[in-house]
Design a protein around this motif. Sequence first.
Motif, short mmCIF file in Angstrom:
data_model
loop_
_atom_site.label_atom_id
_atom_site.label_comp_id
_atom_site.label_asym_id
_atom_site.label_seq_id
_atom_site.Cartn_x
_atom_site.Cartn_y
_atom_site.Cartn_z
N UNK A 71 22.48 -7.86 15.73
CA UNK A 71 23.42 -8.68 14.96
C UNK A 71 24.74 -7.93 14.76
N UNK A 72 24.59 -6.63 14.48
CA UNK A 72 25.77 -5.79 14.26
C UNK A 72 26.67 -5.77 15.50
N UNK A 73 26.04 -5.85 16.68
CA UNK A 73 26.81 -5.81 17.93
C UNK A 73 27.37 -7.19 18.29
N UNK A 74 27.13 -8.16 17.41
CA UNK A 74 27.66 -9.51 17.65
C UNK A 74 26.79 -10.33 18.59
N UNK A 75 25.50 -9.97 18.70
CA UNK A 75 24.64 -10.69 19.64
C UNK A 75 23.75 -11.74 18.96
N UNK A 76 24.03 -11.99 17.66
CA UNK A 76 23.19 -12.89 16.88
C UNK A 76 22.96 -14.24 17.55
N UNK A 77 24.03 -14.81 18.14
CA UNK A 77 23.94 -16.15 18.76
C UNK A 77 23.07 -16.14 20.00
N UNK A 78 22.95 -14.97 20.61
CA UNK A 78 22.19 -14.90 21.88
C UNK A 78 20.72 -14.54 21.68
N UNK A 79 20.36 -14.25 20.41
CA UNK A 79 18.96 -13.88 20.14
C UNK A 79 18.03 -15.06 20.41
#
Length: 291
Positions: A71-79
């Motif tokens: 999430x910190x790396x901005x990957x929340x939407x791709x999880x």
Amino acid sequence: MPRVAIIGGGISGLTLAYRLRQYLADVDVQILESEKSVGGKIDSVKDQGFLYESGPNGFLDSNPSTLNLSKELGLGEQLAPANEAAAKKRFLLMGGKLRMLPSSIIGLLTTDVLSWRAKLALAFERFQSNKQNLPDESIYAFAQRRVGTEIAEKLVDPFVTGIFAGDARLVSFQAGFPRLAAMEKNHGSISKGLKAARKARQISNPEGGRSSGQLWSFNQGLGTLIEALAEKLGKSNIRQFKATNLIHNKEHSKWTVEGSNGESESYDLAILSCPAFSQASILKNLDAMLA
Ligand SMILES: Cc1cc2nc3c(=O)[nH]c(=O)nc-3n(C[C@H](O)[C@H](O)[C@H](O)COP(=O)(O)OP(=O)(O)OC[C@H]3O[C@@H](n4cnc5c(N)ncnc54)[C@H](O)[C@@H]3O)c2cc1C
């Protein structure tokens, strides 16, 4: 500016480099990776419209650090959470045919994958005497001792290959499955231990929520996490370099990392994040006992 070498660019080395850069702005962190690309065991491959994983296929959130990092790396939407129904479908290639593995105790007792003798061994596992003072044994030896050779061969061996990509005859039971080892020790059998664990869960979590954590990946595979970390670190901080030897210059408090191509580099700190067998080879001249 102090220089730090991280030897090995798998998820451990990349995450460590990312955190070091985050907390210590004035440190020059270099990843030394022997392969052309970083990621180590994590390798998501796209081929002919399919996405498959050569190594790990997901991570659990029972320890939230990887989920938080994503999430910190901005990957929340791709999880992408694992599909629970699909995760229960496991197959074994036996006698040239794919056979569905049972996913419950009842399923285990009614499956045609196991003989009646093996099913009886499973049902009577709770009555087997436990050998509390045995030295550590392999996972295969443990299974053979408690439920017989057939289950060790047909179920435990492929299961261990799936989890550890290792040989059930070589992986330590205590190291691989410490919770099961404790169950045998404290309750006398695995079935009694599992029953006690279920009871304890019901008391601590009467709502019946998940106890083992959710399995996660990304829409484009676990490689997404590697790409994001590598991008944050920047190409100039990742070098293809196979470390072969480590020398400690005590007088100047420096570490020299020697590479397979004859190159050597001096650092204020060198951190090993490559597999144990590589570490042993790198450390053999520095500390034979540790190696
Ligand atoms: C088939 C398989 C399936 C798995 N499934 C899962 C799963 O679903 N979920 C899960 O959580 N875990 C899983 N695991 C475990 C997980 O993959 C590893 O724990 C994790 O990837 C290890 O990361 P690492 O960075 O510590 O080591 P590695 O990924 O091994 O990275 C070490 C790096 O060091 C480099 N290196 C080695 N020697 C040198 C050298 N001399 N100089 C420089 N670089 C060097 C290597 O090239 C590599 O890039 C699985 C493992 C395997 C093998």
